[in-house]
Design an enzyme around this catalytic site. Sequence first.
Site, mmCIF file in Angstrom:
data_model
loop_
_atom_site.group_PDB
_atom_site.id
_atom_site.type_symbol
_atom_site.label_atom_id
_atom_site.label_comp_id
_atom_site.label_asym_id
_atom_site.label_seq_id
_atom_site.Cartn_x
_atom_site.Cartn_y
_atom_site.Cartn_z
ATOM 1 N N GLY A 29 23.542 -23.627 62.565
ATOM 2 C CA GLY A 29 24.967 -23.365 62.720
ATOM 3 C C GLY A 29 25.766 -24.066 61.650
ATOM 4 N N ASN A 30 27.088 -24.061 61.796
ATOM 5 C CA ASN A 30 27.954 -24.762 60.842
ATOM 6 C C ASN A 30 29.181 -25.291 61.571
ATOM 7 O OD1 ASN A 30 30.263 -22.764 60.552
ATOM 8 N ND2 ASN A 30 28.512 -21.453 60.051
ATOM 9 N N ARG A 31 30.055 -25.982 60.856
ATOM 10 C CA ARG A 31 31.133 -26.750 61.472
ATOM 11 C C ARG A 31 32.438 -25.977 61.694
ATOM 12 N NH1 ARG A 31 29.362 -31.836 61.697
ATOM 13 N NH2 ARG A 31 27.819 -32.459 60.126
#
Length: 225
Positions: A29-31
């Site tokens: 995932g990412n932020r």
Amino acid sequence: EAWEPLAGRTALVTAGPTHEPVDPVRYLGNRSSGLQGYAIASALAVLGARVTLVSGPVMLADPAGVDVVRVETGVEMERAVRTALPVDIAVCVAAVADWRIDGVSDRKIKKQAGAPPPVLTLVSNPDILAMLAAPGPERPALVVGFAAETNDVEAGAITKRARKGCDWIVANDVSTGTNVMGGQDNRVILITEDGPERWPLLAKTDLALRLAERIAAWFGTPVMA
Ligand code: C5P
């Protein structure tokens, strides 16, 4: 009476991260928090557009008056975007994972004592913005992309606008210390056919309204709904 210059227009917004499964319990995932995309979907709706928001996994409530389609992965996001077409306006704010795992395990990958860690093979995800911006009967009249950069923000965004084929790029500096990713404020450079325009530091909600007003101005005379 409310000022609704986008009444009669349809819009599609993508927002949030995507989660790319490794196995049933793990993902890449990412932020991305989804805040900027949700604010843009909301602002377009406030100005009268009929808005579909295709959202990756975020901790945000559905914006009022917006049709929200929730997805997990980049492939699911692309499918939901295609389903929402045709639209007049597309704004791609989602931080779609560039890669997904090739050959997702349908069982939890076990950690075995003494065994080497698993090797993950990645494959590219579909580029939703480039797909939307490509010429064709369903190309939205206005396609807007985002460019999160950590250096050479303006030059990178100008290149990205050409490479993706989109009409506008909203470029922001997400380098460490700017606190854009996950934060409440954003400072962007809007790249249009007329060149770069530096906007001041704004709350993401104010930036969204300003962008929505700019989109309404680009369309000019409201259609009679
Ligand atoms: O290529 P890059 O990820 O830097 O470009 C960012 C822009 O492209 C954003 O508008 C993002 O929403 C969009 N994008 C997309 N699908 C991808 C990758 C990026 O729509 N797979």
